[in-house]
Scaffold this active site. Structure first.
Site, PDB file in Angstrom:
ATOM      1  N   ARG A  11     -10.212  -1.148   7.351  1.00  0.00           N
ATOM      2  CA  ARG A  11      -9.380  -2.032   8.184  1.00  0.00           C
ATOM      3  C   ARG A  11      -8.967  -1.354   9.482  1.00  0.00           C
ATOM      4  O   ARG A  11      -8.773  -1.999  10.497  1.00  0.00           O
ATOM      5  CB  ARG A  11      -8.219  -2.624   7.389  1.00  0.00           C
ATOM      6  CG  ARG A  11      -7.134  -1.659   6.913  1.00  0.00           C
ATOM      7  CD  ARG A  11      -6.185  -1.327   8.043  1.00  0.00           C
ATOM      8  NE  ARG A  11      -4.860  -1.008   7.605  1.00  0.00           N
ATOM      9  CZ  ARG A  11      -4.159   0.008   8.076  1.00  0.00           C
ATOM     10  NH1 ARG A  11      -4.678   0.867   8.942  1.00  0.00           N
ATOM     11  NH2 ARG A  11      -2.924   0.189   7.666  1.00  0.00           N
TER      12      ARG A  11
ATOM     13  N   LYS B  22       0.856  -1.196   0.000  1.00  0.00           N
ATOM     14  CA  LYS B  22       0.000   0.000   0.000  1.00  0.00           C
ATOM     15  C   LYS B  22       0.887   1.238   0.000  1.00  0.00           C
ATOM     16  O   LYS B  22       1.881   1.298   0.722  1.00  0.00           O
ATOM     17  CB  LYS B  22      -0.898  -0.006   1.233  1.00  0.00           C
ATOM     18  CG  LYS B  22      -1.873   1.170   1.261  1.00  0.00           C
ATOM     19  CD  LYS B  22      -2.922   1.010   2.332  1.00  0.00           C
ATOM     20  CE  LYS B  22      -2.393   1.328   3.703  1.00  0.00           C
ATOM     21  NZ  LYS B  22      -3.452   1.348   4.720  1.00  0.00           N
TER      22      LYS B  22
ATOM     23  N   SER C  66      -2.831   1.529  18.167  1.00  0.00           N
ATOM     24  CA  SER C  66      -2.846   1.061  16.769  1.00  0.00           C
ATOM     25  C   SER C  66      -2.039   1.976  15.858  1.00  0.00           C
ATOM     26  O   SER C  66      -2.249   3.193  15.847  1.00  0.00           O
ATOM     27  CB  SER C  66      -4.290   1.029  16.268  1.00  0.00           C
ATOM     28  OG  SER C  66      -4.317   0.944  14.860  1.00  0.00           O
TER      29      SER C  66
ATOM     30  N   LYS D 173       3.119  12.204  17.319  1.00  0.00           N
ATOM     31  CA  LYS D 173       1.667  12.231  17.544  1.00  0.00           C
ATOM     32  C   LYS D 173       1.337  11.570  18.883  1.00  0.00           C
ATOM     33  O   LYS D 173       1.984  10.588  19.283  1.00  0.00           O
ATOM     34  CB  LYS D 173       0.942  11.497  16.417  1.00  0.00           C
ATOM     35  CG  LYS D 173       0.887  12.257  15.095  1.00  0.00           C
ATOM     36  CD  LYS D 173       0.034  11.473  14.111  1.00  0.00           C
ATOM     37  CE  LYS D 173      -0.322  12.243  12.874  1.00  0.00           C
ATOM     38  NZ  LYS D 173      -1.170  11.435  11.983  1.00  0.00           N
TER      39      LYS D 173
ATOM     40  N   GLN E 144     -12.239   8.654   9.963  1.00  0.00           N
ATOM     41  CA  GLN E 144     -12.093   7.359  10.637  1.00  0.00           C
ATOM     42  C   GLN E 144     -13.251   7.066  11.577  1.00  0.00           C
ATOM     43  O   GLN E 144     -13.645   5.906  11.739  1.00  0.00           O
ATOM     44  CB  GLN E 144     -10.775   7.306  11.422  1.00  0.00           C
ATOM     45  CG  GLN E 144      -9.559   7.021  10.575  1.00  0.00           C
ATOM     46  CD  GLN E 144      -9.693   5.730   9.773  1.00  0.00           C
ATOM     47  OE1 GLN E 144     -10.336   4.772  10.177  1.00  0.00           O
ATOM     48  NE2 GLN E 144      -9.106   5.717   8.608  1.00  0.00           N
TER      49      GLN E 144
ATOM     50  N   GLY F 150      -5.248   7.482  16.460  1.00  0.00           N
ATOM     51  CA  GLY F 150      -4.753   8.652  15.727  1.00  0.00           C
ATOM     52  C   GLY F 150      -3.240   8.733  15.593  1.00  0.00           C
ATOM     53  O   GLY F 150      -2.725   9.178  14.570  1.00  0.00           O
ATOM     54  N   ALA F 151      -2.505   8.281  16.630  1.00  0.00           N
ATOM     55  CA  ALA F 151      -1.044   8.412  16.590  1.00  0.00           C
ATOM     56  C   ALA F 151      -0.456   7.328  15.708  1.00  0.00           C
ATOM     57  O   ALA F 151      -0.445   6.153  16.071  1.00  0.00           O
ATOM     58  CB  ALA F 151      -0.476   8.325  18.003  1.00  0.00           C
TER      59      ALA F 151
HETATM   60  N1  LIG Z   1      -3.893   3.721  13.360  1.00  0.00           N
HETATM   61  C1  LIG Z   1      -4.167   3.613  12.081  1.00  0.00           C
HETATM   62  O1  LIG Z   1      -4.106   2.542  11.500  1.00  0.00           O
HETATM   63  C2  LIG Z   1      -4.614   4.822  11.313  1.00  0.00           C
HETATM   64  C3  LIG Z   1      -5.198   4.668  10.043  1.00  0.00           C
HETATM   65  C4  LIG Z   1      -5.687   5.792   9.370  1.00  0.00           C
HETATM   66  C5  LIG Z   1      -5.556   7.043   9.950  1.00  0.00           C
HETATM   67  N2  LIG Z   1      -4.940   7.167  11.165  1.00  0.00           N
HETATM   68  C6  LIG Z   1      -4.777   8.485  11.809  1.00  0.00           C
HETATM   69  O2  LIG Z   1      -6.007   8.809  12.437  1.00  0.00           O
HETATM   70  C7  LIG Z   1      -6.121  10.234  12.537  1.00  0.00           C
HETATM   71  C8  LIG Z   1      -7.492  10.663  12.047  1.00  0.00           C
HETATM   72  O3  LIG Z   1      -7.655  10.347  10.677  1.00  0.00           O
HETATM   73  P1  LIG Z   1      -8.951  10.858   9.865  1.00  0.00           P
HETATM   74  O4  LIG Z   1      -8.803  10.361   8.483  1.00  0.00           O
HETATM   75  O5  LIG Z   1     -10.189  10.525  10.621  1.00  0.00           O
HETATM   76  O6  LIG Z   1      -8.693  12.436   9.924  1.00  0.00           O
HETATM   77  P2  LIG Z   1      -9.753  13.610   9.752  1.00  0.00           P
HETATM   78  O7  LIG Z   1      -8.961  14.840   9.473  1.00  0.00           O
HETATM   79  O8  LIG Z   1     -10.845  13.210   8.827  1.00  0.00           O
HETATM   80  O9  LIG Z   1     -10.427  13.739  11.226  1.00  0.00           O
HETATM   81  C9  LIG Z   1      -9.723  14.144  12.377  1.00  0.00           C
HETATM   82  C10 LIG Z   1     -10.722  14.867  13.296  1.00  0.00           C
HETATM   83  O10 LIG Z   1     -10.092  15.125  14.545  1.00  0.00           O
HETATM   84  C11 LIG Z   1     -10.536  16.414  15.005  1.00  0.00           C
HETATM   85  N3  LIG Z   1      -9.559  16.915  15.976  1.00  0.00           N
HETATM   86  C12 LIG Z   1      -8.292  17.335  15.736  1.00  0.00           C
HETATM   87  N4  LIG Z   1      -7.698  17.665  16.907  1.00  0.00           N
HETATM   88  C13 LIG Z   1      -8.616  17.461  17.881  1.00  0.00           C
HETATM   89  C14 LIG Z   1      -8.600  17.624  19.282  1.00  0.00           C
HETATM   90  N5  LIG Z   1      -7.512  18.078  19.918  1.00  0.00           N
HETATM   91  N6  LIG Z   1      -9.723  17.321  19.989  1.00  0.00           N
HETATM   92  C15 LIG Z   1     -10.834  16.869  19.363  1.00  0.00           C
HETATM   93  N7  LIG Z   1     -10.901  16.689  18.015  1.00  0.00           N
HETATM   94  C16 LIG Z   1      -9.807  16.975  17.294  1.00  0.00           C
HETATM   95  C17 LIG Z   1     -10.614  17.236  13.726  1.00  0.00           C
HETATM   96  O11 LIG Z   1     -11.446  18.378  13.894  1.00  0.00           O
HETATM   97  C18 LIG Z   1     -11.190  16.218  12.741  1.00  0.00           C
HETATM   98  O12 LIG Z   1     -12.614  16.239  12.722  1.00  0.00           O
HETATM   99  C19 LIG Z   1      -4.939  10.810  11.737  1.00  0.00           C
HETATM  100  O13 LIG Z   1      -3.914  11.146  12.647  1.00  0.00           O
HETATM  101  C20 LIG Z   1      -4.509   9.635  10.860  1.00  0.00           C
HETATM  102  O14 LIG Z   1      -3.146   9.728  10.490  1.00  0.00           O
HETATM  103  C21 LIG Z   1      -4.486   6.083  11.857  1.00  0.00           C
END
Ligand SMILES: NC(=O)c1ccc[n+]([C@@H]2O[C@H](COP(=O)([O-])OP(=O)(O)OC[C@H]3O[C@@H](n4cnc5c(N)ncnc54)[C@H](O)[C@@H]3O)[C@@H](O)[C@H]2O)c1
Length: 324
Positions: A115, A71, A291, A226, A143, A220-221
């Site tokens: 996933r 990927k 995760s 992060k 997410q 998220g991290a």
């Molecule tokens: N662990 C994994 O496998 C995996 C996979 C995909 C994405 N991610 C990570 O997950 C995170 C979210 O991805 P996404 O696609 O949903 O992003 P996104 O931008 O669609 O959504 C993130 C949301 O978090 C909110 N936010 C930001 N800071 C905040 C805070 N301090 N308090 C409350 N809300 C807050 C934003 O307003 C936004 O609505 C990213 O960091 C991404 O890299 C992790």
């Protein structure tokens, strides 16, 4: 004469036609179990940092049984405001490990969201109390929708969903669409299960807000720097990671590991070890799943999506590399 070989191309709409969250939960469970048993291959993901664009790319190869793939995916948190594009987009190349023929090229944006949601659902199934009454979602972005779908796939409709976001309108929109309530981050953090999916670089969820039996999915991290949880949460919880090298580099534990407030020896194990029965989880105490996202989850799900698309005649077949 044998059928000519073709590469199946699946757009996001094609993937959406064959996507099924229950199938994603099964695929991710298969991936975690294979990882714990050592029956699959997954080199650590490779990061290409793009600080000048506030983002990064990752290359994520893996093989599992009769499928191998990679990927190519990014994380650009400022994409929605800058380009009206999602923060995360991806492309998946699925190949036959025997011949190396490219079986399929598919949108991996939806695959990643599915996933990732499924991984949290699987973690909650094995680490949370058996019948959660509330599930909190901190961060109501892309997410969160799939985290919610995965918890429905695992637990049914019996829980109340609590959505929180620093942009309250996002939490309200998701609550209205999926059912549930828009609440403060503090209230969402008090749920039986808490899923965090923000790109935050400083703790969002405080130890004092949690229920004693809470399970947290820290999603998220997934890059250096992060962090979403107060370190006190990690200190008091049984913390399970998805993969050691990735988690220490870029998971929820990366910041406290580097500043010395948390040690690797404090980890309880991997989620895969819990799934195969090697490590017991204290489900009525505080638990955290850290995760970072595994390439094995992607290959397990890509394989199922491509098989489902082939069976349903979904997608376009191309003579991409030529028969020679
Ligand atoms: N662990 C994994 O496998 C995996 C996979 C995909 C994405 N991610 C990570 O997950 C995170 C979210 O991805 P996404 O696609 O949903 O992003 P996104 O931008 O669609 O959504 C993130 C949301 O978090 C909110 N936010 C930001 N800071 C905040 C805070 N301090 N308090 C409350 N809300 C807050 C934003 O307003 C936004 O609505 C990213 O960091 C991404 O890299 C992790």
């Amino acid at each position: 004469m044998s059928q000519p070989r073709r590469t199946r191309i699946l757009t996001r709409a094609d993937v959406a036609r064959v996507a099924d969250m229950k199938d994603a939960v099964e695929a991710v469970t298969e991936a975690f179990a294979a990882q714990a048993k050592g029956t699959a291959q997954m080199p650590p993901k490779v990061y290409l940092d793009l600080p000048e664009h506030d983002g990064d790319f990752r290359a994520m190869p893996a093989s599992l049984g009769d499928a191998a793939g990679v990927k190519w995916v990014n994380s650009h948190p400022k994409n929605p405001e800058r380009f009206d594009l999602p923060s995360v987009m991806g492309v998946y190349v699925l190949s036959d490990p025997a011949s190396a023929y490219p079986a399929a090229i598919l949108d991996a944006t939806l695959l990643t969201a599915l996933r990732t949601g499924a991984a949290a659902g699987v973690a909650s199934k094995h680490l949370a109390i058996a019948s959660p009454k509330t599930v909190g979602f901190v961060g109501a972005g892309v997410q969160a929708r799939y985290l919610h779908g995965a918890h429905q796939a695992v637990f049914g409709d019996a829980f109340e969903a609590l959505f929180a976001d620093r942009d309250a309108a996002r939490a309200e929109a998701l609550a209205a669409e999926l059912g549930g309530r828009a609440v403060s981050v503090e209230e969402a953090s008090g749920a039986d299960i808490v899923c965090t999916s923000t790109p935050s670089r400083s703790p969002v969820v405080q130890r004092a807000w949690l229920a004693p039996h809470a399970h947290l999915n820290a999603m998220g991290a997934d890059a250096e720097g992060k962090q979403e949880l107060e370190v006190a949460i990690l200190k008091d919880a049984q913390v399970f990671i998805d993969e050691r090298e990735q988690a220490t580099h870029s998971g929820e534990i990366n910041v406290p590991l580097h500043d010395g407030t948390y040690a690797e020896s404090e980890l309880a194990g991997t989620l895969g070890q819990v799934i195969v029965g090697d490590v017991p989880a204290k489900r009525d105490g505080l638990t955290v799943f850290d995760s970072t996202g595994l390439a094995l989850q992607d290959v397990a799900l890509a394989k199922r999506l491509v098989a489902a698309a082939a069976a349903a005649g979904v997608g376009t077949e191309l003579d991409l590399v030529g028969e020679g």
